[in-house]
Design a protein around this motif. Structure first.
Motif, short mmCIF file in Angstrom:
data_model
loop_
_atom_site.label_atom_id
_atom_site.label_comp_id
_atom_site.label_asym_id
_atom_site.label_seq_id
_atom_site.Cartn_x
_atom_site.Cartn_y
_atom_site.Cartn_z
N LYS A 35 0.68 -1.31 0.05
CA LYS A 35 -0.28 0.06 0.16
C LYS A 35 0.79 1.25 0.06
CE LYS A 35 -3.87 2.07 2.48
NZ LYS A 35 -4.82 2.08 3.44
N GLN A 36 1.98 1.35 0.79
CA GLN A 36 2.80 2.36 0.89
C GLN A 36 3.50 2.60 -0.38
OE1 GLN A 36 2.26 4.68 3.27
NE2 GLN A 36 0.77 3.33 4.14
N CYS A 37 3.52 1.65 -1.16
CA CYS A 37 4.55 1.67 -2.38
C CYS A 37 3.86 2.35 -3.49
CB CYS A 37 4.97 0.43 -2.78
SG CYS A 37 5.76 -0.55 -1.67
N VAL A 38 2.51 2.79 -3.37
CA VAL A 38 1.71 3.39 -4.56
C VAL A 38 2.44 4.78 -5.04
CG1 VAL A 38 -0.45 4.14 -5.30
CG2 VAL A 38 -0.65 2.24 -3.53
N PRO A 39 2.85 5.77 -4.16
CA PRO A 39 3.20 6.92 -4.84
C PRO A 39 4.61 6.66 -5.67
CG PRO A 39 2.68 7.19 -2.47
CD PRO A 39 2.61 5.63 -2.88
N TYR A 40 5.32 5.71 -5.24
CA TYR A 40 6.73 5.36 -6.17
C TYR A 40 6.32 4.68 -7.44
CZ TYR A 40 10.82 3.18 -7.89
OH TYR A 40 11.96 2.87 -8.43
N THR A 46 9.88 9.56 -6.38
CA THR A 46 11.27 9.28 -7.07
C THR A 46 11.87 7.86 -6.28
OG1 THR A 46 12.26 10.79 -5.88
CG2 THR A 46 11.61 11.47 -7.93
N GLU A 47 11.64 7.92 -5.04
CA GLU A 47 11.95 6.76 -4.44
C GLU A 47 10.68 6.18 -3.31
OE1 GLU A 47 15.01 5.27 -4.22
OE2 GLU A 47 15.57 6.66 -5.82
N PRO A 48 10.98 4.82 -3.18
CA PRO A 48 9.80 4.22 -2.34
C PRO A 48 9.97 4.55 -0.87
CG PRO A 48 11.53 2.61 -2.97
CD PRO A 48 11.75 3.74 -3.57
N ALA A 49 8.90 4.93 -0.13
CA ALA A 49 9.10 5.33 1.25
C ALA A 49 9.38 4.09 2.18
CB ALA A 49 7.48 5.53 1.69
N MET A 83 -4.85 -0.16 -11.00
CA MET A 83 -4.34 1.22 -10.64
C MET A 83 -3.89 2.07 -12.06
SD MET A 83 -2.04 1.36 -7.40
CE MET A 83 -0.99 -0.53 -7.36
N PRO A 84 -4.22 3.18 -12.06
CA PRO A 84 -3.78 3.72 -13.33
C PRO A 84 -2.23 4.29 -13.30
CG PRO A 84 -5.06 5.43 -11.77
CD PRO A 84 -5.17 3.85 -11.23
N VAL A 86 0.36 2.95 -13.45
CA VAL A 86 1.42 1.98 -12.72
C VAL A 86 2.48 1.82 -13.83
CG1 VAL A 86 1.96 -0.35 -12.10
CG2 VAL A 86 -0.16 1.16 -11.34
N LYS A 87 3.72 2.30 -13.24
CA LYS A 87 5.04 2.36 -14.17
C LYS A 87 5.58 0.81 -13.83
CE LYS A 87 5.79 7.10 -14.22
NZ LYS A 87 4.68 7.03 -15.10
N GLY A 88 5.64 -0.16 -14.95
CA GLY A 88 6.04 -1.39 -14.76
C GLY A 88 7.38 -1.49 -14.41
N ASP A 89 8.48 -0.79 -14.90
CA ASP A 89 9.83 -0.76 -14.53
C ASP A 89 10.01 -0.34 -12.95
OD1 ASP A 89 8.96 1.94 -14.90
OD2 ASP A 89 11.01 2.53 -15.71
N ALA A 90 8.91 0.58 -12.56
CA ALA A 90 9.16 0.99 -11.00
C ALA A 90 8.56 -0.29 -10.22
CB ALA A 90 7.94 2.22 -10.65
N VAL A 91 7.46 -0.82 -10.70
CA VAL A 91 6.99 -2.02 -9.82
C VAL A 91 8.15 -3.20 -9.81
CG1 VAL A 91 5.33 -3.91 -9.70
CG2 VAL A 91 4.58 -1.72 -10.51
#
Length: 116
Positions: A35-40, A46-49, A83-84, A86-91
Motif C-alpha cells: 500500500k505504501q508503495c503506490v506513490p513510487y 522518486t524513491e519508495p517510502a 491502478m492507473p 502504474v509504471k512496470g519498471d518501477a514495480v
C-alpha cells in the motif's frame, strides 16, 4: 498389533503435516504490504517510502512455497491492473530499491505460472 502400528504411522504423518502449515497468501495481505508503495510505482515519488520497504520485507516473510509465490505474483498483477499510471519498471525495481530480494518477481507483466 499391525493395526496399532498403522494407526501410529498415520497419526505421526498427520502431526508432521500440522507442524508447519503453509498459510495461503491472499491479495489483501499483498495489497496491505504494498500500500505504501503506490506513490513510487505510479511515479508520484522518486524513491519508495520506508513504510513501502517495510511492506516488501513483510511480504518476503509471508511468501514461502511455490504456491505462495505464484499467488503473490498474481495479486501484484491484479493490483497493478486496477491502478492507473502504474509504471512496470518501477514495480519490478521495488525489491532492489528496498534492498530486499524476493523469491518471486514483482512485475505487472510476468507470467506467474512459470515460477518454479
Amino acid at each position: 498389533m499391525k493395526r496399532v502400528a498403522l494407526c501410529l504411522v498415520v497419526v505421526l504423518a498427520m502431526i508432521q503435516l500440522m507442524v508447519k502449515p503453509s498459510e495461503a497468501v491472499n491479495c489483501v495481505q499483498v495489497d496491505l504490504s504494498l500500500k505504501q508503495c503506490v506513490p513510487y510505482i505510479t511515479g508520484k515519488a522518486t524513491e519508495p517510502a520506508s513504510a513501502c520497504c517495510d511492506g516488501i520485507k513483510q511480504l518476503k516473510v509471508q511468501v514461502v512455497t511455490t504456491t505462495d509465490k505464484r499467488q503473490a505474483c498474481n495479486c501484484v498483477k491484479q493490483a497493478a491492473s486496477l491502478m492507473p499510471n502504474v509504471k512496470g519498471d518501477a514495480v519490478s525495481a521495488l525489491p532492489g530499491k528496498c534492498g530486499t530480494p524476493l523469491s518471486f518477481p514483482i512485475s505487472k507483466d510476468f507470467d506467474c505460472n512459470t515460477i518454479p
